[in-house]
Structures are given as structure tokens and as C-alpha cells.
Design a protein around this motif. Structure first.
Motif, PDB file in Angstrom:
ATOM      1  N   SER A   1       7.866  -9.174  -7.079  1.00 54.68           N
ATOM      2  CA  SER A   1       6.481  -9.790  -8.077  1.00 54.68           C
ATOM      3  C   SER A   1       6.224 -11.353  -7.858  1.00 54.68           C
ATOM      4  O   SER A   1       7.076 -12.004  -7.774  1.00 54.68           O
ATOM      5  N   LYS A   2       5.028 -11.336  -7.674  1.00 54.75           N
ATOM      6  CA  LYS A   2       4.486 -12.818  -7.487  1.00 54.75           C
ATOM      7  C   LYS A   2       3.762 -13.299  -8.942  1.00 54.75           C
ATOM      8  O   LYS A   2       3.114 -14.007  -9.071  1.00 54.75           O
ATOM      9  N   GLY A   3       4.200 -12.579  -9.932  1.00 57.65           N
ATOM     10  CA  GLY A   3       3.652 -13.061 -11.244  1.00 57.65           C
ATOM     11  C   GLY A   3       2.427 -11.998 -11.748  1.00 57.65           C
ATOM     12  O   GLY A   3       1.831 -12.279 -12.639  1.00 57.65           O
ATOM     13  N   GLY A   4       2.003 -11.159 -10.816  1.00 57.28           N
ATOM     14  CA  GLY A   4       1.218 -10.229 -10.852  1.00 57.28           C
ATOM     15  C   GLY A   4       1.627  -8.881 -11.530  1.00 57.28           C
ATOM     16  O   GLY A   4       2.450  -8.652 -11.964  1.00 57.28           O
ATOM     17  N   ARG A   5       0.571  -7.884 -11.112  1.00 59.50           N
ATOM     18  CA  ARG A   5       1.038  -6.667 -11.582  1.00 59.50           C
ATOM     19  C   ARG A   5       1.893  -5.834 -10.498  1.00 59.50           C
ATOM     20  O   ARG A   5       1.528  -5.598  -9.259  1.00 59.50           O
ATOM     21  N   SER A   6       3.087  -5.389 -10.843  1.00 55.84           N
ATOM     22  CA  SER A   6       3.804  -4.570  -9.925  1.00 55.84           C
ATOM     23  C   SER A   6       3.701  -3.122 -10.338  1.00 55.84           C
ATOM     24  O   SER A   6       3.748  -2.753 -11.508  1.00 55.84           O
ATOM     25  N   GLY A   7       3.483  -2.340  -9.233  1.00 59.25           N
ATOM     26  CA  GLY A   7       3.130  -0.922  -9.563  1.00 59.25           C
ATOM     27  C   GLY A   7       4.467  -0.071  -9.147  1.00 59.25           C
ATOM     28  O   GLY A   7       5.645  -0.698  -8.862  1.00 59.25           O
ATOM     29  N   ALA A   8       4.379   1.098  -9.538  1.00 58.88           N
ATOM     30  CA  ALA A   8       5.644   1.904  -9.577  1.00 58.88           C
ATOM     31  C   ALA A   8       6.142   1.772  -7.914  1.00 58.88           C
ATOM     32  O   ALA A   8       7.316   1.833  -7.785  1.00 58.88           O
ATOM     33  N   THR A   9       5.286   1.675  -6.840  1.00 55.91           N
ATOM     34  CA  THR A   9       5.736   1.728  -5.568  1.00 55.91           C
ATOM     35  C   THR A   9       6.666   0.478  -5.427  1.00 55.91           C
ATOM     36  O   THR A   9       7.540   0.484  -4.692  1.00 55.91           O
ATOM     37  N   SER A  10       6.168  -0.817  -5.879  1.00 57.58           N
ATOM     38  CA  SER A  10       6.988  -1.806  -5.637  1.00 57.58           C
ATOM     39  C   SER A  10       8.340  -1.949  -6.388  1.00 57.58           C
ATOM     40  O   SER A  10       9.409  -2.544  -6.068  1.00 57.58           O
ATOM     41  N   LEU A  11       8.248  -1.080  -7.620  1.00 62.01           N
ATOM     42  CA  LEU A  11       9.544  -0.959  -8.465  1.00 62.01           C
ATOM     43  C   LEU A  11      10.570  -0.175  -7.498  1.00 62.01           C
ATOM     44  O   LEU A  11      11.645  -0.384  -7.821  1.00 62.01           O
ATOM     45  N   ILE A  12      10.070   0.930  -6.853  1.00 61.67           N
ATOM     46  CA  ILE A  12      10.985   1.708  -6.214  1.00 61.67           C
ATOM     47  C   ILE A  12      11.792   0.959  -4.937  1.00 61.67           C
ATOM     48  O   ILE A  12      12.785   0.947  -4.695  1.00 61.67           O
ATOM     49  N   SER A  13      10.732   0.021  -4.453  1.00 54.26           N
ATOM     50  CA  SER A  13      11.419  -0.826  -3.361  1.00 54.26           C
ATOM     51  C   SER A  13      12.426  -1.743  -3.876  1.00 54.26           C
ATOM     52  O   SER A  13      13.463  -2.118  -3.220  1.00 54.26           O
ATOM     53  N   GLY A  14      12.124  -2.107  -5.233  1.00 50.08           N
ATOM     54  CA  GLY A  14      12.955  -3.142  -5.904  1.00 50.08           C
ATOM     55  C   GLY A  14      14.505  -2.300  -6.024  1.00 50.08           C
ATOM     56  O   GLY A  14      15.431  -2.783  -5.852  1.00 50.08           O
ATOM     57  N   VAL A  15      14.208  -1.099  -6.318  1.00 49.07           N
ATOM     58  CA  VAL A  15      15.565  -0.337  -6.472  1.00 49.07           C
ATOM     59  C   VAL A  15      16.294  -0.288  -5.325  1.00 49.07           C
ATOM     60  O   VAL A  15      17.581  -0.270  -5.332  1.00 49.07           O
ATOM     61  N   ASN A  16      15.421   0.092  -4.117  1.00 45.14           N
ATOM     62  CA  ASN A  16      16.147   0.125  -2.912  1.00 45.14           C
ATOM     63  C   ASN A  16      16.764  -1.093  -2.725  1.00 45.14           C
ATOM     64  O   ASN A  16      17.954  -0.964  -2.179  1.00 45.14           O
ATOM     65  N   VAL A  17      16.270  -2.247  -2.774  1.00 48.68           N
ATOM     66  CA  VAL A  17      16.841  -3.402  -2.579  1.00 48.68           C
ATOM     67  C   VAL A  17      18.331  -3.745  -3.415  1.00 48.68           C
ATOM     68  O   VAL A  17      19.107  -4.339  -2.898  1.00 48.68           O
ATOM     69  N   PHE A  18      18.161  -3.292  -4.677  1.00 49.61           N
ATOM     70  CA  PHE A  18      19.253  -3.312  -5.506  1.00 49.61           C
ATOM     71  C   PHE A  18      20.400  -2.462  -5.304  1.00 49.61           C
ATOM     72  O   PHE A  18      21.283  -2.975  -5.142  1.00 49.61           O
TER      73      PHE A  18
END
Ligand SMILES: [Zn+2]
Length: 236
Positions: free
Chosen positions: A2-19
Motif C-alpha cells: 500500500s502507498k497510503g491508498g485503498r488496498s483491495g482484497a487482491t493486494s492483501l492476498i499478495s501481501g499474505v503470499n509475501v509474508f
């Protein structure tokens, strides 16, 4: 992500993958250890505001902070009605035996701003009702502002709300018992997320002062845990 904007579910899933692929492995032993139980030292109560990240702010790891978050970092006082806040406070203090409770308000809090401008809540009846747990904050704000007309009214209200919630917190039996036994300390903080600054309420001067100026012993490590402490191997 996120760059301070709106994060959607897709980007959250990507984040889980990175985690899972890049972060978890570095902390795997910690997470396995936490599987044996949690022993947080602090109940950290703050606003749901997306601009606050308690673990980032305090540089703490999983297992260190027991968190309670809601709009306006409110703690309903003891009453007969069930509430998630009462259950969380009781579990943290009576069962997990945290040694410190921090109520952390923050700059530009929308809930506190709503307190000061109730008509802005006409379309948010649940928020308006919830803010009843901050009764008296507006009057306290007016009293303080009258003595310091140049001060920002919202900043005053954020501080007064923290103090109001500390008062509410003390009405809970588990908190009152722990305070009377000398095994719990409560603290009021305000976080300026735009600058990273944190102030803490100093009871001796009745002022919020930079956290670095707060006496270190107020946040000293707890003494040895009571021998009758129940097992803390349940998560919540
Ligand atoms: Zn807020």
C-alpha cells in the motif's frame, strides 16, 4: 503493497503470499514458541483508525501486545450489558495478567471530531450512540480550551478522551482489583501519526508530555508473576 491508498482484497492476498514466502521463515521459531501460549505484557487500547499500527509504533513482535481497537479507543464503563471491550479487558488483566494498560488516542481522530460536531454524525447513528461512552469529554474540552484559547480544540479533546477512557477502565472489577494489588499500571498516550511523536499523560503535572520525558520507572518491567497465575496457553 500500500502507498497510503485503498488496498483491495487482491493486494492483501499478495501481501499474505509475501509474508508466507519471505517473512514467516525469519520468525518461524517465534511463531512455534507462541503456539505454546501467549504472555503479553501490555494491553494496548487504541482506535481502529487505519493510520495507526501499534506493533510498528512500539516495535513489538507478535505475542507482546494484547490489542483492543474500536472507533475512538473507547472503553465502556462497567455495566450489566455484555461487551467485547469488557471481555477483552477482563481476559487481559485477570487471566493473562498484563502489567500495563495503555489507552492510546491519536491526532485527527474522526470519532473524537464527531464528539465535537455531533451533527456530522446524523447519518451515523451507531457511531453517535457509541460515543456516549465519551460523555463529558466535550465539557472538559471546553473547560481546558477556555484557559488556552490558542490551543487546537480537537487536540484537547483527544487528550481529554484518553483520560475519560482511563476513568472508565478503572471501573472494571479486574482492573480495580489489579490496581489495588499493585500489579497493574495504566497509561494515557496520544500518537501524532504524521510526525511519529507520542505524548504521555503525567499525573503529577496533569499534562501530556513527550513520552521520552515520562519517567522511565512508570513503564518498568513487572515484578515476578504471581505463583497462582493460571495457564495462559489459550488464545483469544
Ligand atoms: Zn480515531
Amino acid at each position: 503493497m500500500s502507498k497510503g491508498g485503498r488496498s483491495g482484497a487482491t493486494s492483501l492476498i499478495s501481501g499474505v503470499n509475501v509474508f508466507q514466502e519471505k517473512v514467516f521463515g525469519n520468525k518461524e521459531s517465534l511463531f512455534r514458541q507462541l503456539g505454546e501460549g501467549q504472555h503479553p505484557g501490555v494491553l494496548f487500547i487504541t482506535c481502529s483508525d487505519s493510520r495507526i499500527n501499534p506493533n510498528l509504533l512500539t516495535q513489538t513482535e507478535p505475542g507482546e501486545l494484547f490489542l483492543l481497537r474500536n472507533a475512538g479507543n473507547l472503553v465502556p464503563p462497567r455495566c450489566s450489558a455484555p461487551s467485547g471491550e469488557a471481555a477483552t479487558v477482563e481476559y487481559a488483566v485477570a487471566h493473562l495478567k498484563v502489567r500495563d494498560v495503555i489507552v492510546c488516542g491519536h491526532a485527527k481522530c474522526g470519532a473524537v471530531a464527531g464528539l465535537l460536531n455531533p451533527t456530522s454524525l446524523d447519518t451515523l447513528p451507531a457511531v453517535k450512540s457509541w460515543l456516549g461512552h465519551a460523555a463529558g469529554v466535550v465539557e472538559e474540552t471546553d473547560r481546558v480550551a477556555a484557559a488556552d484559547p490558542a490551543a487546537d480544540r480537537l487536540e484537547i479533546a483527544v487528550e481529554r478522551n484518553v483520560l475519560k477512557q482511563l476513568d472508565n477502565l478503572r471501573t472494571h472489577p479486574a482492573v480495580a482489583d489489579a490496581l489495588a494489588a499493585g500489579r497493574l499500571r495504566v497509561h494515557g498516550w496520544v500518537y501524532q501519526f504524521e510526525t511519529g511523536a507520542v505524548t504521555a499523560h503525567d499525573p503529577s503535572s496533569e499534562r501530556f508530555v513527550p513520552l521520552a520525558e515520562a519517567r522511565r520507572e512508570k513503564f518498568a518491567a513487572p515484578t515476578e508473576a504471581p505463583s497462582d497465575a493460571p495457564p495462559t496457553n489459550r488464545s483469544i
